[in-house]
Design a protein around this motif. Structure first.
Motif, PDB file in Angstrom:
ATOM      1  N   PHE A  15       0.830  -1.199   0.000  1.00  0.00           N
ATOM      2  CA  PHE A  15       0.000   0.000   0.000  1.00  0.00           C
ATOM      3  C   PHE A  15       0.869   1.256   0.000  1.00  0.00           C
ATOM      4  O   PHE A  15       0.601   2.204  -0.721  1.00  0.00           O
ATOM      5  CB  PHE A  15      -0.930   0.032   1.213  1.00  0.00           C
ATOM      6  CG  PHE A  15      -2.154  -0.825   1.078  1.00  0.00           C
ATOM      7  CD1 PHE A  15      -2.653  -1.200  -0.150  1.00  0.00           C
ATOM      8  CD2 PHE A  15      -2.826  -1.258   2.207  1.00  0.00           C
ATOM      9  CE1 PHE A  15      -3.787  -1.977  -0.267  1.00  0.00           C
ATOM     10  CE2 PHE A  15      -3.956  -2.037   2.106  1.00  0.00           C
ATOM     11  CZ  PHE A  15      -4.445  -2.399   0.866  1.00  0.00           C
ATOM     12  N   LYS A  16       1.908   1.233   0.816  1.00  0.00           N
ATOM     13  CA  LYS A  16       2.789   2.396   0.913  1.00  0.00           C
ATOM     14  C   LYS A  16       3.520   2.624  -0.412  1.00  0.00           C
ATOM     15  O   LYS A  16       3.651   3.746  -0.880  1.00  0.00           O
ATOM     16  CB  LYS A  16       3.790   2.183   2.041  1.00  0.00           C
ATOM     17  CG  LYS A  16       4.644   3.380   2.326  1.00  0.00           C
ATOM     18  CD  LYS A  16       5.514   3.152   3.530  1.00  0.00           C
ATOM     19  CE  LYS A  16       6.320   4.384   3.835  1.00  0.00           C
ATOM     20  NZ  LYS A  16       7.200   4.184   4.979  1.00  0.00           N
ATOM     21  N   ARG A  17       3.980   1.547  -1.021  1.00  0.00           N
ATOM     22  CA  ARG A  17       4.698   1.647  -2.280  1.00  0.00           C
ATOM     23  C   ARG A  17       3.780   2.149  -3.400  1.00  0.00           C
ATOM     24  O   ARG A  17       4.191   2.894  -4.274  1.00  0.00           O
ATOM     25  CB  ARG A  17       5.283   0.285  -2.662  1.00  0.00           C
ATOM     26  CG  ARG A  17       6.171   0.327  -3.895  1.00  0.00           C
ATOM     27  CD  ARG A  17       6.655  -1.032  -4.330  1.00  0.00           C
ATOM     28  NE  ARG A  17       5.553  -1.766  -4.933  1.00  0.00           N
ATOM     29  CZ  ARG A  17       5.062  -2.912  -4.474  1.00  0.00           C
ATOM     30  NH1 ARG A  17       5.592  -3.468  -3.405  1.00  0.00           N
ATOM     31  NH2 ARG A  17       4.069  -3.521  -5.063  1.00  0.00           N
ATOM     32  N   ARG A  18       2.520   1.749  -3.343  1.00  0.00           N
ATOM     33  CA  ARG A  18       1.546   2.156  -4.354  1.00  0.00           C
ATOM     34  C   ARG A  18       1.278   3.655  -4.297  1.00  0.00           C
ATOM     35  O   ARG A  18       0.870   4.252  -5.276  1.00  0.00           O
ATOM     36  CB  ARG A  18       0.215   1.428  -4.101  1.00  0.00           C
ATOM     37  CG  ARG A  18      -0.171   0.538  -5.232  1.00  0.00           C
ATOM     38  CD  ARG A  18      -1.592   0.145  -5.154  1.00  0.00           C
ATOM     39  NE  ARG A  18      -1.858  -0.784  -4.077  1.00  0.00           N
ATOM     40  CZ  ARG A  18      -3.061  -1.220  -3.779  1.00  0.00           C
ATOM     41  NH1 ARG A  18      -4.094  -0.806  -4.451  1.00  0.00           N
ATOM     42  NH2 ARG A  18      -3.248  -2.065  -2.798  1.00  0.00           N
ATOM     43  N   GLY A  19       1.474   4.244  -3.118  1.00  0.00           N
ATOM     44  CA  GLY A  19       1.322   5.678  -2.974  1.00  0.00           C
ATOM     45  C   GLY A  19      -0.114   6.140  -2.977  1.00  0.00           C
ATOM     46  O   GLY A  19      -0.462   7.064  -3.691  1.00  0.00           O
ATOM     47  N   ARG A  20      -0.940   5.499  -2.180  1.00  0.00           N
ATOM     48  CA  ARG A  20      -2.315   5.957  -2.063  1.00  0.00           C
ATOM     49  C   ARG A  20      -2.344   7.405  -1.610  1.00  0.00           C
ATOM     50  O   ARG A  20      -1.675   7.785  -0.663  1.00  0.00           O
ATOM     51  CB  ARG A  20      -3.075   5.125  -1.026  1.00  0.00           C
ATOM     52  CG  ARG A  20      -3.570   3.826  -1.533  1.00  0.00           C
ATOM     53  CD  ARG A  20      -4.453   3.234  -0.473  1.00  0.00           C
ATOM     54  NE  ARG A  20      -5.318   2.237  -1.046  1.00  0.00           N
ATOM     55  CZ  ARG A  20      -6.252   1.605  -0.373  1.00  0.00           C
ATOM     56  NH1 ARG A  20      -6.438   1.867   0.896  1.00  0.00           N
ATOM     57  NH2 ARG A  20      -6.998   0.714  -0.944  1.00  0.00           N
ATOM     58  N   VAL A  21      -3.151   8.207  -2.255  1.00  0.00           N
ATOM     59  CA  VAL A  21      -3.282   9.611  -1.899  1.00  0.00           C
ATOM     60  C   VAL A  21      -4.503   9.756  -1.005  1.00  0.00           C
ATOM     61  O   VAL A  21      -5.588   9.275  -1.330  1.00  0.00           O
ATOM     62  CB  VAL A  21      -3.444  10.483  -3.159  1.00  0.00           C
ATOM     63  CG1 VAL A  21      -3.627  11.932  -2.790  1.00  0.00           C
ATOM     64  CG2 VAL A  21      -2.259  10.299  -4.071  1.00  0.00           C
ATOM     65  N   ALA A  22      -4.308  10.403   0.126  1.00  0.00           N
ATOM     66  CA  ALA A  22      -5.420  10.630   1.044  1.00  0.00           C
ATOM     67  C   ALA A  22      -6.421  11.577   0.393  1.00  0.00           C
ATOM     68  O   ALA A  22      -6.069  12.405  -0.458  1.00  0.00           O
ATOM     69  CB  ALA A  22      -4.915  11.205   2.361  1.00  0.00           C
ATOM     70  N   ALA A  23      -7.676  11.502   0.785  1.00  0.00           N
ATOM     71  CA  ALA A  23      -8.737  12.314   0.192  1.00  0.00           C
ATOM     72  C   ALA A  23      -8.455  13.800   0.369  1.00  0.00           C
ATOM     73  O   ALA A  23      -8.685  14.596  -0.536  1.00  0.00           O
ATOM     74  CB  ALA A  23     -10.081  11.950   0.804  1.00  0.00           C
TER      75      ALA A  23
END
Length: 95
Positions: A78-86
């Motif tokens: 998840f961290k590597r994917r770089g989810r952007v917070a809303a």
């Protein structure tokens, strides 16, 4: 069958307990309401290896499954994917 839901850490601990008691992946999948492929992928995610990269076997002579390791790998993905917070997404869109 559940759809589009991640396994929780509690699910992973339950998979570990059932897997150590020599249950088949198909039986575990039915109990959790998941597909068999999901369980096989999860077992692969939690495989333990030694220093040389060889897979460690459990007492049933199957690849050992570690739910803590599986959870850590999931969080790293998840961290590597770089989810952007809303909040961040709206700030960058408005700027």
């Amino acid at each position: 069958m559940r759809k589009y839901r991640y396994l929780t850490f509690a699910d992973r601990k339950q998979i570990s307990a059932w897997y150590q008691s020599n249950d088949r992946a198909a039986d575990i999948a039915v109990r959790l309401g998941m597909s068999v492929k999901t369980i096989y992928l999860e077992l692969k995610r939690g495989e333990e290896t030694d220093e040389s990269g060889a897979v460690i076997l459990d007492r049933n002579q199957r690849p050992a499954y570690n739910p803590v390791l599986a959870q850590q790998r999931l969080q790293a993905n998840f961290k590597r994917r770089g989810r952007v917070a809303a909040e961040e997404a709206t700030e960058t869109a408005g700027a």
